[in-house]
Design a protein around this motif. Structure first.
Motif, PDB file in Angstrom:
ATOM      1  N   THR A 114       0.698  -1.268   0.397  1.00 23.85           N
ATOM      2  CA  THR A 114       0.192  -0.008   0.324  1.00 23.85           C
ATOM      3  C   THR A 114       0.423   1.091  -0.083  1.00 23.85           C
ATOM      4  O   THR A 114       0.458   2.411  -0.857  1.00 23.85           O
ATOM      5  CB  THR A 114      -0.955   0.363   0.926  1.00 23.85           C
ATOM      6  N   ASP A 115       1.432   1.662   0.421  1.00 27.47           N
ATOM      7  CA  ASP A 115       3.056   2.869   0.647  1.00 27.47           C
ATOM      8  C   ASP A 115       3.274   2.380  -0.479  1.00 27.47           C
ATOM      9  O   ASP A 115       4.217   3.893  -1.339  1.00 27.47           O
ATOM     10  CB  ASP A 115       4.030   1.746   1.271  1.00 27.47           C
ATOM     11  N   ASN A 116       3.606   1.832  -0.292  1.00 31.54           N
ATOM     12  CA  ASN A 116       4.525   1.887  -2.463  1.00 31.54           C
ATOM     13  C   ASN A 116       2.851   2.024  -4.015  1.00 31.54           C
ATOM     14  O   ASN A 116       3.757   1.757  -4.824  1.00 31.54           O
ATOM     15  CB  ASN A 116       5.231   0.580  -2.900  1.00 31.54           C
ATOM     16  N   GLY A 117       2.146   2.041  -3.750  1.00 36.37           N
ATOM     17  CA  GLY A 117       0.757   2.971  -4.434  1.00 36.37           C
ATOM     18  C   GLY A 117      -0.272   1.742  -5.320  1.00 36.37           C
ATOM     19  O   GLY A 117      -1.138   1.435  -5.451  1.00 36.37           O
ATOM     20  N   TYR A 118       0.153   0.646  -3.804  1.00 37.69           N
ATOM     21  CA  TYR A 118      -1.464  -1.163  -4.652  1.00 37.69           C
ATOM     22  C   TYR A 118      -2.246  -0.271  -4.279  1.00 37.69           C
ATOM     23  O   TYR A 118      -2.183  -0.165  -2.434  1.00 37.69           O
ATOM     24  CB  TYR A 118       0.136  -2.030  -4.189  1.00 37.69           C
ATOM     25  N   ILE A 119      -3.359  -0.891  -4.895  1.00 33.86           N
ATOM     26  CA  ILE A 119      -4.461  -0.935  -3.848  1.00 33.86           C
ATOM     27  C   ILE A 119      -5.424  -2.172  -3.841  1.00 33.86           C
ATOM     28  O   ILE A 119      -4.691  -3.204  -4.991  1.00 33.86           O
ATOM     29  CB  ILE A 119      -5.673   0.018  -4.997  1.00 33.86           C
ATOM     30  N   PHE A 120      -6.093  -2.733  -2.780  1.00 39.87           N
ATOM     31  CA  PHE A 120      -5.826  -3.820  -2.651  1.00 39.87           C
ATOM     32  C   PHE A 120      -7.428  -3.851  -3.030  1.00 39.87           C
ATOM     33  O   PHE A 120      -8.593  -2.994  -1.973  1.00 39.87           O
ATOM     34  CB  PHE A 120      -5.863  -4.393  -0.999  1.00 39.87           C
ATOM     35  N   TYR A 121      -7.970  -4.513  -3.314  1.00 41.86           N
ATOM     36  CA  TYR A 121      -9.916  -5.138  -3.491  1.00 41.86           C
ATOM     37  C   TYR A 121     -10.930  -6.646  -2.787  1.00 41.86           C
ATOM     38  O   TYR A 121     -12.043  -6.631  -2.784  1.00 41.86           O
ATOM     39  CB  TYR A 121      -9.851  -5.765  -5.343  1.00 41.86           C
ATOM     40  N   SER A 122      -9.818  -6.797  -2.320  1.00 44.27           N
ATOM     41  CA  SER A 122     -10.033  -8.221  -1.488  1.00 44.27           C
ATOM     42  C   SER A 122      -9.292  -8.095   0.189  1.00 44.27           C
ATOM     43  O   SER A 122      -9.447  -7.090   0.351  1.00 44.27           O
ATOM     44  CB  SER A 122      -9.978  -9.361  -2.029  1.00 44.27           C
TER      45      SER A 122
END
Ligand code: F6R
Length: 612
Positions: A114-122
């Motif tokens: 998340t800190d590296n810009g990734y988004i989680f959908y589950s």
């Protein structure tokens, strides 16, 4: 827990994947999904619920990709829902992943990503994997044909917990990468095609040649090749193993359910497990074992460790080893054993029983015993399963694939094998006793007696119809019959959802008898002639309090005393559980059918418990 399938070849992947998932559904049935590469893009089709739901998804018939991965889920992290279903993709839609196991440090990895810009959908732990692979893929400056592999290797080095993973990448449409740690995964080798599965039966109809994978090994599959690497990406060589099970052994063969088929397969399973070499005249031998009198005499204790039904089979083992060999033997539940600092040292022999050979707690207990210096012996039904690869010695039940979640033929095969093991020990120890030769004779007669016992099916079905609406059912027994009572009670609860308890018959009056009220059903097992009188007294105690009684026995007793009596053939007390459990397996089966339940796939359960 969770089943994964993969295919790379020249045929359309989706029907093969769905077919594989249907066969693996007993490992989990909260959701299902497949991912294929379609015209250089990743496609994912998934939904909550059973695998058959996939057939109704729009566009599923239009998939033409010849490479794909698939998953049937037993939910751990995140409730059963479409978004939590596998496969999961990374944010850039470059990688698609299915996973069986638990990523224990997923929160830490999720925060990092998340800190590296990734988004989680589950809400799953799995979704970190494709994103982590993508993170390393992007960081890699080389663009050679090992870039995909390096990214997977780097991502897996960060994972803690257990995993069997399949990954496809849209940039590498002719490769699939798989790896594992503490979760099962096999590779089936075909002609210009290769298969992946959580276990062998799911892909038996395609191939009988399998590669087995050790923890942390990585595999790159293409249509014509399977290349193995160790965790540092050094190439390694592997040979295939040919599996003797035939494809029809993983089919229902005209039976309504796998469980019923497996109950009826017990004469064959026992015959095969006894083996052609076992006889009354010569000493018992196991090709896989080389125990000596000196070693066995030096033992301070034997531990038998397992879970569920396999643990109850262990109780029969304790009875035989202690009575025949006079070696103190303890039986323990794997999930407790490993956390209670067990007294194990180099003078302890530790035996682990596991049908699947993949039960996480049992494997962890085995590793602990090895660390403590004990010799370890695995009893499994699956050649090359994880437990057999960890243990110093392995011997096999030959029950054939057990598909129904509720164990039946594996249990009776485990009981016979551990009894034969105790004879083997007794003969090495030069324990000359009549008991051993009588037991050998009785073991050889067992398959016929099982056939006779199975003929009781109709009577049992009729009794089941009378009691299927009960809320509580009790099982009683003494000695080895108490071990059978435990197994019978487990079988009933898991497939009929009726609350059930088992007690040593003599223990009732120390508390549980307070639960006995008018019309409650109490089932007693009574096969040991030295304990009959005592058990009858205990049954009288419940009759006096209004209980309905069913008795499973091979003894001549006054039949009028009980509401129902089921006479099974007489046999040696060491192996009596093999006969006395059969009416009770059928009893649970018919109750479950009468209630209209899914016998093979009871709620909340899954075969092969690969999480702790
Ligand atoms: C019950 C049942 C389970 C298994 C247990 C251990 O019918 O099947 O209790 O016996 O989960 O499984 P294995 O033997 O595969 O280690």
């Amino acid at each position: 827990m969770c089943g994964i399938v993969g295919y790379i070849g020249t045929k359309k992947a989706s029907p093969i994947l769905i077919n594989g998932l249907i066969r693996l559904e007993y490992r989990g049935y909260d959701s299902a999904g497949i991912s294929t590469i379609e015209k250089e893009e990743l496609s994912i089709m998934k939904d909550k619920g059973r695998v058959k739901n996939l057939y109704h998804l729009k566009g599923i018939d239009d998939l033409t990709g010849t490479i794909g991965i698939a998953h049937t889920r037993w939910a751990t992290h995140g409730k059963p829902s479409k978004e939590n279903s596998h496969p999961h993709m990374d944010n850039s839609k470059t990688f698609s992943v299915v996973h069986n196991g638990i990523i224990e440090n997923y929160n830490e990895l999720r925060n990092f990503l998340t800190d590296n810009g990734y988004i989680f959908y589950s809400q799953t732990d799995t979704e970190v994997i494709p994103n982590l692979v993508h993170y390393y893929y992007e960081k890699d400056e080389k663009t050679d044909n090992l870039r995909f592999l390096r990214a997977v290797k780097n991502a897996c080095s960060d994972l803690k917990g257990s995993f069997a993973i399949e990954i496809i990448c849209k940039d590498y449409p002719d490769n699939m990468i798989v790896t594992r740690k503490d979760s099962p995964l096999v590779i089936g080798k075909g002609e210009n095609e290769n298969y992946i599965s959580s276990d062998i039966p799911a892909i038996l109809s395609f191939t009988r040649n399998f590669y087995l994978l050790n923890d942390f090994e990585l595999v790159v599959l293409s249509r014509n090749n399977v290349v193995f690497y160790d965790k540092d990406l050094n190439p390694i060589e592997k040979d295939t193993k040919t599996i003797e099970w035939n494809a029809s052994s993983a089919e229902k063969d005209g039976y309504e359910d796998f469980m019923l088929k497996e109950i009826y397969e017990q004469p064959t399973a026992i015959r095969e497990t006894i083996g052609a070499k076992f006889n009354e005249e010569t000493k018992c031998e196991f090709d896989e074992l080389n125990f000596t009198k000196e070693y066995l005499s030096s033992l301070n204790k034997i531990y038998i460790v397992a879970c569920g039904t396999a643990m109850y089979a262990g109780l029969a083992g304790k009875n035989a080893i202690e009575k025949l060999c006079k070696i103190p033997t303890e039986v323990d539940v794997a999930s407790e054993f490993r956390y209670r600092d067990p007294l194990v040292d180099d003078k302890t022999l530790c035996i682990f029983i596991s049908q699947s050979g993949e039960t996480a707690d049992t494997i962890a207990a085995l590793k602990l015993c090895k660390e403590k210096g004990a010799k370890t012996l695995a009893i499994s039904n699956v050649i090359g399963s994880s437990i057999t690869r960890e243990a110093d010695y392995s011997i096999y039940t030959h029950a054939g694939p057990e598909i129904a979640v509720a164990s039946t033929k594996a249990y009776t095969s485990q009981v016979i094998l551990i009894t034969i093991l105790s004879i083997y020990f007794a003969e090495i120890l030069d324990i000359e006793c009549e008991k051993v030769s009588l037991l050998k004779r009785d073991i050889l007669q067992l398959p016929k007696k099982i056939e006779e016992t199975l003929k009781l099916s109709e009577v049992i079905e009729e009794f089941s119809k009378k009691v299927y609406q009960e809320k509580d059912i009790f099982f009683l027994g003494r000695g080895i019959d108490e071990a059978v009572a435990k197994e019978a009670s487990l079988k009933l609860k898991e497939i009929s959802y009726i609350h059930s308890e088992s007690y040593p018959a003599g223990e009732l009056k120390h508390g549980p008898i307070a639960l006995i009220e008018n019309d409650i059903t109490v089932i007693s097992i009574m096969t040991d002639n030295t304990l009959v009188e005592k058990t009858i007294s205990n049954i009288q105690e419940v009759i006096t309090r209004g209980a309905k009684t069913l008795v499973i026995t091979n003894q001549n007793v006054d039949e009028d005393m009980f509401d129902r009596i089921i006479k099974i053939p007489e046999t040696n007390p060491f192996v009596s559980p093999i006969l006395s459990i059969i009416p009770l397996q059928l009893f649970s089966y018919y109750i479950s059918k009468e209630k209209g339940l899914d016998v093979d796939k009871p709620r909340n359960l899954a075969k092969s418990v690969t999480v702790e």
